[in-house]
Scaffold this motif. Structure first.
Motif, PDB file in Angstrom:
ATOM      1  N   ASP A  58     -12.025  53.303  12.832  1.00  0.00           N
ATOM      2  CA  ASP A  58     -13.316  52.814  13.313  1.00  0.00           C
ATOM      3  C   ASP A  58     -13.880  51.697  12.444  1.00  0.00           C
ATOM      4  O   ASP A  58     -14.890  51.092  12.778  1.00  0.00           O
ATOM      5  CB  ASP A  58     -14.334  53.954  13.444  1.00  0.00           C
ATOM      6  CG  ASP A  58     -14.673  54.607  12.118  1.00  0.00           C
ATOM      7  OD1 ASP A  58     -14.156  54.164  11.063  1.00  0.00           O
ATOM      8  OD2 ASP A  58     -15.466  55.574  12.130  1.00  0.00           O
ATOM      9  N   ARG A  67     -14.616  50.076  17.486  1.00  0.00           N
ATOM     10  CA  ARG A  67     -14.902  51.340  18.151  1.00  0.00           C
ATOM     11  C   ARG A  67     -14.753  51.169  19.659  1.00  0.00           C
ATOM     12  O   ARG A  67     -15.506  51.724  20.440  1.00  0.00           O
ATOM     13  CB  ARG A  67     -16.314  51.819  17.802  1.00  0.00           C
ATOM     14  CG  ARG A  67     -16.433  52.318  16.363  1.00  0.00           C
ATOM     15  CD  ARG A  67     -17.840  52.711  16.040  1.00  0.00           C
ATOM     16  NE  ARG A  67     -17.944  53.271  14.688  1.00  0.00           N
ATOM     17  CZ  ARG A  67     -19.096  53.487  14.064  1.00  0.00           C
ATOM     18  NH1 ARG A  67     -20.233  53.199  14.655  1.00  0.00           N
ATOM     19  NH2 ARG A  67     -19.116  53.995  12.845  1.00  0.00           N
ATOM     20  N   TRP A  79      -8.652  56.302  18.650  1.00  0.00           N
ATOM     21  CA  TRP A  79      -9.310  55.102  19.166  1.00  0.00           C
ATOM     22  C   TRP A  79     -10.305  55.462  20.279  1.00  0.00           C
ATOM     23  O   TRP A  79     -11.421  54.967  20.312  1.00  0.00           O
ATOM     24  CB  TRP A  79      -8.280  54.120  19.712  1.00  0.00           C
ATOM     25  CG  TRP A  79      -7.301  53.612  18.702  1.00  0.00           C
ATOM     26  CD1 TRP A  79      -7.407  53.694  17.336  1.00  0.00           C
ATOM     27  CD2 TRP A  79      -6.060  52.952  18.965  1.00  0.00           C
ATOM     28  NE1 TRP A  79      -6.322  53.137  16.733  1.00  0.00           N
ATOM     29  CE2 TRP A  79      -5.467  52.656  17.696  1.00  0.00           C
ATOM     30  CE3 TRP A  79      -5.384  52.571  20.116  1.00  0.00           C
ATOM     31  CZ2 TRP A  79      -4.247  52.012  17.578  1.00  0.00           C
ATOM     32  CZ3 TRP A  79      -4.170  51.925  20.006  1.00  0.00           C
ATOM     33  CH2 TRP A  79      -3.601  51.651  18.747  1.00  0.00           C
ATOM     34  N   SER A 119     -13.394  57.094  18.942  1.00  0.00           N
ATOM     35  CA  SER A 119     -14.288  56.125  18.320  1.00  0.00           C
ATOM     36  C   SER A 119     -15.175  55.474  19.376  1.00  0.00           C
ATOM     37  O   SER A 119     -16.373  55.286  19.180  1.00  0.00           O
ATOM     38  CB  SER A 119     -13.483  55.046  17.590  1.00  0.00           C
ATOM     39  OG  SER A 119     -12.778  55.597  16.507  1.00  0.00           O
ATOM     40  N   GLU A 120     -14.575  55.122  20.517  1.00  0.00           N
ATOM     41  CA  GLU A 120     -15.354  54.507  21.595  1.00  0.00           C
ATOM     42  C   GLU A 120     -16.346  55.507  22.171  1.00  0.00           C
ATOM     43  O   GLU A 120     -17.498  55.163  22.459  1.00  0.00           O
ATOM     44  CB  GLU A 120     -14.422  53.985  22.690  1.00  0.00           C
ATOM     45  CG  GLU A 120     -15.175  53.296  23.819  1.00  0.00           C
ATOM     46  CD  GLU A 120     -14.241  52.589  24.794  1.00  0.00           C
ATOM     47  OE1 GLU A 120     -14.745  52.058  25.791  1.00  0.00           O
ATOM     48  OE2 GLU A 120     -13.013  52.563  24.548  1.00  0.00           O
TER      49      GLU A 120
END
Length: 241
Positions: free
Chosen positions: A80, A84, A124, A127-128
């Motif tokens: 991150d 993000r 990933w 993080s988003e």
């Protein structure tokens, strides 16, 4: 193997110490793996949201340096710190792979197996999800504050002060607000008022002299008519005070 370090701290509850800790962790990893650190890139107080990467000077410099053949590995503390946004991660990995450069998150080094690739993708995506969920919670909090008619951040309009999140009238400033509206209604100019404000050292909430631009903003501000607003982009963000 030559490597570089990329570190970043955003404005959400982090400080410069965060960068030092990230760099330290990356240096320890590099030492254990026999890597030679040739440069450290660091961006401070910049959001990790994908749309903001263009504004990260050091991040962009690192990407340009990828074409110089000085390093084969980029070390980061966690994924991150790069982005993000899932799409940003995928695009970056493809770009680096085409240049023969490996990106390693030292605290999330899952290896190179197929299972490791799946783990990276999950990180990933999480993080988003985190940044999107946080944005939603912040927006929800702003709406609840607005429904209560409380101050929602930023500067109070000239003529008001904020006490315990409540708008209260600033008697001195309010007198000038009334005179400004009276001058507008009666089609009189504002020169005399502007001059008097300057002579008395009365400034706007940002500490700058009040000029015609600020006066026109006052005349368009619905808060002076008793209407509470905190966002002009959605009709649902408006309510009566």
């Amino acid at each position: 193997m030559n490597a570089v370090i990329y570190a970043r701290y955003s404005s959400d509850r982090q400080t410069e110490d965060s960068i030092e800790a990230q760099v330290r962790a990356c240096r320890e990893y590099a030492a254990a793996k026999g890597m030679n650190i040739v440069e450290v890139y660091a961006d401070e107080a910049i959001s990790g949201k994908g749309s903001k990467t263009a504004s990260r000077a050091q991040y962009q410099k690192m990407l340009r340096d990828c074409d110089k053949g000085r390093f084969g590995v980029i070390l980061i503390h966690k994924y991150d710190r790069i982005a993000r946004n899932l799409g940003e991660h995928v695009n970056l990995e493809q770009k680096l792979k085409s240049k023969g450069i490996e990106l390693i998150a030292t605290a999330q080094d899952f290896g190179s197996s197929n299972e490791a690739k799946m783990m990276r993708t999950m990180v990933w995506a999480m993080s988003e999800y985190y940044i999107d969920n946080l944005a939603g919670e912040v927006k929800k909090g702003h709406k609840e504050t607005a429904l209560k008619g409380l101050h929602n951040g930023g500067y109070a309009p000239f003529g008001y002060d904020v006490v315990d999140q409540h708008y209260v009238i600033n008697d001195l400033e309010a007198e000038y607000v009334r005179r400004i509206f009276d001058a507008a209604i009666n089609r009189r100019g504002f020169t005399e008022i502007i001059t008097e404000l300057a002579e008395r050292g009365i400034t706007g909430k940002r500490g700058k002299p009040i000029k015609y631009t600020q006066i026109y903003e006052m005349l368009r501000n619905e808060k002076y008519t008793g209407v509470y607003t905190y966002s002009m982009t959605e009709e649902t963000d408006r309510g009566n005070r």
